[in-house]
Design an enzyme around this catalytic site. Structure first.
Site, PDB file in Angstrom:
ATOM      1  N   CYS A 132      80.909  24.159  39.414  1.00  0.00           N
ATOM      2  CA  CYS A 132      80.246  22.839  39.465  1.00  0.00           C
ATOM      3  C   CYS A 132      78.897  22.821  38.756  1.00  0.00           C
ATOM      4  CB  CYS A 132      80.132  22.350  40.904  1.00  0.00           C
ATOM      5  SG  CYS A 132      79.491  23.557  42.051  1.00  0.00           S
ATOM      6  N   TYR A 133      78.316  23.981  38.554  1.00  0.00           N
ATOM      7  CA  TYR A 133      77.035  24.072  37.831  1.00  0.00           C
ATOM      8  C   TYR A 133      77.180  25.080  36.680  1.00  0.00           C
ATOM      9  CZ  TYR A 133      74.948  21.805  41.933  1.00  0.00           C
ATOM     10  OH  TYR A 133      74.629  20.926  42.938  1.00  0.00           O
TER      11      TYR A 133
END
Ligand code: SF4
Ligand code: SF4
Lengths: 143, 385
Positions: free
Chosen positions: B129-130
């Site tokens: 997600c990052y």
């Protein structure tokens, strides 16, 4: 009579000259040496308070200039960026000449450059780093 | 005649409140007595502006595209703590820039407050997600999402005075202490100091609205090392460091006039923080507390030349003596100097007074009191085998 403080800066060529002798003998000045240091092979500094007739002092300074000895009045040496001062007083804790002193009515630090003996302690003491000096880097205790 | 917070606030809203600084109220009590002072005055403003190491700021940088979960962050080469959510960090005032001794977190905070650009560098592992692993560039208070000052320990209720018995200069957080009892330093604003005017913290608690760094802030909690059990004088004022406050406020609204980085040679970086606290005049008891005078506030003079936890007390001194410029020590007059700015403290007390008089600042009754029975535990570890 006038009384002023100066730092004399000697180069490797001039440091051996008997300057104070000449100032006393030839110009009838009274000299009180406050601080002196010689960095071998480099420069010498002498901080002194000089008292005498105004005309004699002027002629003495001309003589020193001719001898290529730099003369810096101490009033021009230590500087405080006063507009940034927060008047915390940390410098007054170490200034024994009373040049950095606390006005205890207003609680403002007042700098009186004419009293400064350029010991350099205040430079290290100021948490805001707003005091600077030219004398030998201003290191405390290295006179 | 007792007053409540609500009654005082009503007066403030109507522009009728009588507000005096902690110095002014002493003069009034001298002239008119305690009873009249308690009746006439509604609020007393107190203040301090001293180096407070336990300071720092939370910053939320906002999300980049692609987003990054920052694992290591530097602001102007000062490491900030990132063991929280993806783009949150805490920058401590005393954290030093890598490879420097004269620049630290306090300077970064001051520069942010001044509106300057600060260099941000962030590294990350990269996750689903990052995904981003690196980021570098400039940020300022205009561009970052949020920034608030959060100080775990400020506004110490009294503090010791320091001197030095050794043969060399000591470089301490109490400033430079000259050899052989060459000087004495102290660091509170005495009769103007917030917690010295409310010694039992009757009116100051969680949620108290205060002046912080030039804007309105709040007491968040008691501060670390909060020690209300400290020995007290007859007037209830502790003799040496006692209560402390944990403070919070919007960094973006603060000014560098009341938030300043400080460098103590051979000790490190700290930050001058301007704190002002209004004290409501609830009754005559409060009148007695807020009219405390420098000569009634005592502290212990310690020898910082002894490097142990328990430094010997050389003497008990009062603030009238300390502020006179000299104290007597071993039959000698020793020069004294403050480290907290009384000049700035006066400015803060006067500014807070103005805010209240103009109706821009209302008193906030605490949501919870600060602990009255806390003590300070020393660090005694169980040694490894
Ligand atoms: S250099 Fe020394 S004498 Fe001059 S102002 Fe600083 S502390 Fe005082
Ligand atoms: S130590 Fe620096 S900031 Fe403090 S009073 Fe002296 S010059 Fe001003």
């Amino acid at each position: 009579m006038v009384k002023e403080r100066f730092t004399f800066v000697f180069s490797p060529d001039t440091y051996a000259k008997p300057i104070t002798y000449h100032l006393v003998k030839d110009y009838d000045l009274r000299i009180n040496i406050l601080r002196a240091e010689i960095t071998p092979g480099e420069e010498g500094h002498l901080l002194a308070e000089i008292e005498g007739e105004e005309d004699n002092l002027r002629r003495a300074l001309e003589f020193l200039a001719a001898e290529k000895i730099e003369v810096i009045p101490t009033t021009r040496q230590v500087t405080v960026r006063q507009e940034e001062c927060v008047h915390c007083g940390a410098c007054t804790a170490v200034c024994f000449s009373g040049a950095m002193a606390m006005n205890r009515e207003e609680w403002k630090m007042e700098f009186r450059p004419e009293k400064c003996i350029v010991c350099g302690l205040c430079i290290e003491a100021c948490p805001l780093r707003i005091i600077s000096v030219g004398f030998g880097g201003g290191k405390a205790g290295e006179a | 005649m007792a007053k409540t917070f609500a009654e005082i606030n009503e007066k403030i809203k109507k522009g009728e409140a009588v507000v005096l600084t902690a110095e002014e109220v002493v003069r009034m009590a001298d002239e008119q007595g305690l009873k009249a002072t308690a009746e006439k005055v509604d609020v007393v403003t107190t203040a301090t502006f001293g180096p407070m190491c336990s300071s720092g700021a939370f910053v939320n940088f906002g999300h980049s595209d692609p987003p990054i979960k920052m694992a290591k962050v530097w602001l102007n080469q000062v490491p900030a703590y990132t063991g929280i959510a993806a783009v949150d960090a805490y920058i401590g005032a005393t954290e030093l820039a890598e490879g420097r001794e004269d620049y630290g977190g306090a300077h970064v905070i001051e520069e942010l407050v001044a509106g300057k650009s600060v260099r941000l560098k962030a590294l990350a592992q990269g996750t689903d997600c990052y995904p981003r692993k690196e980021l570098e560039g400039y940020v300022s208070k205009e561009t970052i999402n949020e920034a608030f000052l959060f100080n775990p320990r400020n506004a110490y209720q009294n503090y010791v005075a320091a001197t030095n018995s050794t043969n060399r200069i000591l470089y301490t957080y109490m400033g430079m202490l000259l050899p052989k009892f060459g000087n004495v330093t102290y660091s509170t604003s005495g009769q103007l100091s917030p917690l010295l005017n409310d010694p039992y913290l009757r009116t100051i608690g969680v949620g108290t609205r205060i002046f912080l760094g030039g804007t309105q802030g709040y007491v968040a909690w008691h501060g670390t090392q909060h020690n209300p059990q400290k020995a007290r004088g007859e007037n209830g004022v502790p003799v040496g460091g006692a209560g402390t406050l944990s403070l919070i406020g919007d960094l973006k609204a603060m000014t560098t006039e009341y938030l300043k980085a400080a460098v103590f040679k051979n000790y490190g970086v700290s930050m001058f923080v301007g704190v002002g606290i209004p004290i409501p005049m609830l009754d005559e008891d409060m009148a007695r507390f807020v009219t405390v005078r420098d000569r009634e506030i005592k502290t212990t003079l310690l020898d910082y030349g002894v490097p142990g936890r328990s430094r010997p007390t050389l003497k008990v001194v009062d603030y009238e003596e300390l502020k006179s410029g000299f104290v007597e020590l071993n039959g000698r007059k020793v020069r004294t100097a403050p480290l907290s700015s009384i000049f700035k403290a006066r400015q803060i007390a006067a500014t807070l007074k103005e805010w209240i008089e103009r109706g821009e600042f209302l008193l906030q009754e605490p949501a919870a009191p600060l602990p009255a029975d806390a003590t300070v535990k020393p660090l005694d570890v169980k040694e490894l085998d």
